[in-house]
Design an enzyme around this catalytic site. Sequence first.
Site, PDB file in Angstrom:
ATOM      1  CG  ASP A  41      -2.205   0.766   1.008  1.00 32.53           C
ATOM      2  OD1 ASP A  41      -3.270   0.122   0.982  1.00 32.53           O
ATOM      3  OD2 ASP A  41      -2.154   2.003   0.849  1.00 32.53           O
ATOM      4  CG  ASP A  62       2.387   5.923  -5.694  1.00 35.28           C
ATOM      5  OD1 ASP A  62       1.515   5.472  -6.465  1.00 35.28           O
ATOM      6  OD2 ASP A  62       2.588   7.145  -5.546  1.00 35.28           O
ATOM      7  CB  VAL A  63       0.179   1.005  -8.272  1.00 37.97           C
ATOM      8  CG1 VAL A  63       0.101  -0.092  -7.212  1.00 37.97           C
ATOM      9  CG2 VAL A  63      -1.054   1.904  -8.235  1.00 37.97           C
ATOM     10  CG  ASN A  89      -7.810  -4.222  -3.826  1.00 35.57           C
ATOM     11  OD1 ASN A  89      -8.968  -4.436  -4.131  1.00 35.57           O
ATOM     12  ND2 ASN A  89      -7.479  -3.412  -2.814  1.00 35.57           N
ATOM     13  CE1 TYR A 154     -12.859   2.888  -9.306  1.00 36.99           C
ATOM     14  CE2 TYR A 154     -15.150   2.284  -9.687  1.00 36.99           C
ATOM     15  CZ  TYR A 154     -13.929   2.030  -9.088  1.00 36.99           C
ATOM     16  OH  TYR A 154     -13.778   0.933  -8.285  1.00 36.99           O
ATOM     17  CE  LYS A 158     -11.874  -0.345 -10.452  1.00 38.60           C
ATOM     18  NZ  LYS A 158     -10.809  -1.175  -9.840  1.00 38.60           N
ATOM     19  CB  ALA A 187     -17.540  -4.200  -1.968  1.00 33.82           C
TER      20      ALA A 187
END
Length: 246
Positions: A41, A62-63, A89, A154, A158, A187
């Site tokens: 994370d 950090d992606v 994720n 978003y 996705k 979720a």
Amino acid sequence: MTGHDLLRDKVVVVTAAAGTGIGSAVARRCVEEGARVVISDWHERRLAKTAAELGTHAIPCDVTDEDQVQALIHGTVAEYGRLDVMINNAGLGGTSSILDMTDDEWSRVLDVTLNGTFRCTRAALKQMVAQGGGAVVNNASVVGWRAQEGQSHYAAAKAGVMALTRCAAMDVASHGIRVNAVAPSLAAHPFLAKVTSEELLAELASKEAFGRAAEPWEVANVMVFLASDYASYLTGEVISVSSQHP
């Protein structure tokens, strides 16, 4: 939850795993299923706390930073000798009409959610090809299929994750590597509550067949299945984790 050794001795990396969302839920389920888990994370304090709670190895990442993504994969292999499962994720959402959305808002969501998944998938697959096998599980969303107000950035990200999943699967099928994704509808977790109004959450929940949001562990169970050998013939698939009716 009692495990059934679905991931016994597999080395699993989970991004965006700190806190109480889907990432930490799937990390917990992987531990319960016998995996050796590395969680990652960008928030180092929350990451350390989650790692202590789960008893896992932790590597901050950090992606959006290619060097940090490389360090995550190399650090995992240095610790455990291999990488069997990559669970991507990490994602960033928000609500903004396209009429008001800035370039920075658009680019930030795309960089974390789509480009970050690409960077991590690419790095993981190179390691898996070298070692002769593995599986990638990406976290997409039903908004990649369905229209929702205020979600242009978003949803586009996705939908991109879904397309990336399908095409990457074809690139590595000959190496015995599988690439799949889940697409949750709704979720329940604290971060979602921070960025979404109670009214919208209630409206979305009312559209679900069970009249409620999924618990993070319910999404995590499907991700564990895709990571396991029970999904040995599935690749390039996007599995909807939803009870939503039209």
